[in-house]
Write an enzyme that holds these catalytic residues in place. Structure first.
Site, PDB file in Angstrom:
ATOM      1  CB  ALA A 167      51.337  12.478  59.996  1.00 32.76           C
ATOM      2  CE  LYS A 168      54.346   7.891  66.083  1.00 35.39           C
ATOM      3  NZ  LYS A 168      53.043   7.340  65.373  1.00 35.39           N
TER       4      LYS A 168
END
Lengths: 301, 301
Positions: free
Chosen positions: B100-101
């Site tokens: 998901a960074k």
């Protein structure tokens, strides 16, 4: 063009600020919290809170910024509340800034771009997953990570704000590092953001903006001078310690070029003042407007 | 400790790779797509596809990586499919990497950390919004933006992978810039990541890993040498052009220290080979394992 329309709304409302709907469940007053015992009910309570805040400030501010982390922690019902809030704010004529700081390689970024700035085709019907006018983006991956967002900006007249100098205490650990060519990392990021901007609108700004924190006035001044076509989203006012005086340098000489966000200071104003949360939010939004106008003279229409 | 358990599973399965569930709706075979005419049905079809892929590879790979962008574009029903997929994979004994960074200032990052690595209390009940073992994180904001993730890593024995050198073509635009002190930006990021690691497990690695792309073998070699206690998540194998030979340098001399991801090459294998998508995914996962083992010798238990 979207940034022109945003600036027009800032001029009309004489207010270069937005309300941040970082609506943590625990910010809700007891009256809304008491029915919020399941994820679904909690998300509905958050949406009800947001609706009341939007109703209270819709004639005061030009935009809302919705911070998605506060919705993700409620699970997918929270994301429904995020989407419902974005739709409600748009229906009320407010610009919606989705603060999600998304970033990935091109093929994946195109999915984020579609989710927030465009529409997904399912069963032949195109629908916006999370309808926003602007999205915050992290540019660490460089231009091909940002390209999909730029395509939606141009194709659908949307905008992005790329993180350049963030408002948090440790932002300098990477962002202030000095490069061999004399620039700092955030200046190098700022130069990339400038290069991504494309066509300037009638006020001289492009669809590709930058996040520049209110808490670093000196860096903001340098960045404002370097990034003349880049509109700034300025977090850090209020709860984080930024003031109207410290964030003046984010604006151009005309008093344009930036929009300032406040979240907790608006949403939780009722805890300081007493009274209804929505009325307190309205008063706090009006106070913020006056505070900003005392330091930054927004031109009249 | 989680990274020890992940490495143990890699040794037991003799496989340093994971399957990336970047499940775009258009990857689904017609049999699943035909009932997927609404967002809710589309998300259910994606989950059904993921379940079949997980069933097919559960004894082959130690982990799955779920890329959230593909779920966000389906709206909040897509996020339900993301959560359901994560739960299903965990039930099958697989490690779940949420790709998901995420990144934000501390107060906000704590919400993301809770959403992916911990549990949210609603109505006195604590529940995981999106239950993952590992989360990918963007470190552009520096240490106070990462602190909340580190707290959950320690408190709940979870892990993160911080972007250091990404696999995309333009990653060097910022990440390869040379600093005045001689390091590159990604080396500076790598040094921060090393400093965040805390206690080393029995294999010498900490809970704080790094994303290092398979497409840049020379940079990977330098980073592997600098970041001796940091476990690598390696994207870019297959569809993006990385090969077993180019990514060898991400591993240590024992053949440990990294896990390699492949997404499209597994999920869409059936389009090349024909036959059932899940059987094709299994064959592709087994081929990837053999390909990696031919270049990287994973030690035996």
């Amino acid at each position: 063009m979207i940034v022109d329309r945003l600036i027009q709304a800032i001029i009309e409302k004489q207010n270069p600020s937005c309300v941040g709907l970082d609506t943590a469940l625990e910010y809700l007053p007891d009256s809304l919290l008491k029915g919020a015992g399941t994820p679904k009910r909690a998300a509905e309570a958050v949406f009800a809170f947001n609706q009341a805040v939007i109703d209270a400030v819709e004639d005061v501010v030009p935009a809302v910024k919705i911070q998605i982390a506060y919705y993700e922690e409620l699970g997918y019902y929270g994301l429904k509340a995020f989407a419902d809030t974005a739709r409600y704010a748009k229906k009320k004529g407010l610009f919606v800034i989705a603060d999600a700081k998304r970033n990935d390689i091109g093929a994946t970024a195109s999915r984020y771009a579609r989710a927030f700035l465009s529409r997904t085709a399912i069963g032949g019907v195109k629908k916006a997953a999370f309808p926003a006018d602007f999205l915050t983006v992290n540019g660490y991956l460089g231009s091909d990570g940002v390209r999909s967002f730029l395509d939606e900006c141009e194709g659908r007249d949307r905008g992005i704000f790329v993180l350049v100098k963030t408002s948090n205490p440790s932002s300098g650990e990477l962002q202030d590092l000095r490069l061999a060519d004399g620039r700092t990392v955030c200046e190098a990021m700022g130069d990339m953001v400038s290069s991504w901007g494309g066509r300037r609108g009638k006020f001289g700004y492009t669809r590709v903006g930058a996040v520049v924190g209110a808490t670093y006035p000196e860096e903001a001044k340098v960045l404002r001078g370097r990034m003349k076509s880049v509109f700034f989203l300025v977090p850090g006012y209020g709860a984080q310690g930024g003031s109207a005086e410290t964030l003046k340098s984010c604006f151009d000489r005309r008093g344009l070029g930036a929009i300032v966000n406040s979240s907790r200071g608006i949403l939780c104003a009722y805890r300081k003042t007493g009274g209804a949360f929505d009325e307190a939010a309205r008063r706090a939004a009006l106070e913020m407007k006056e505070d900003l106008l005392s330091a930054v003279g927004v031109p009249h229409a």
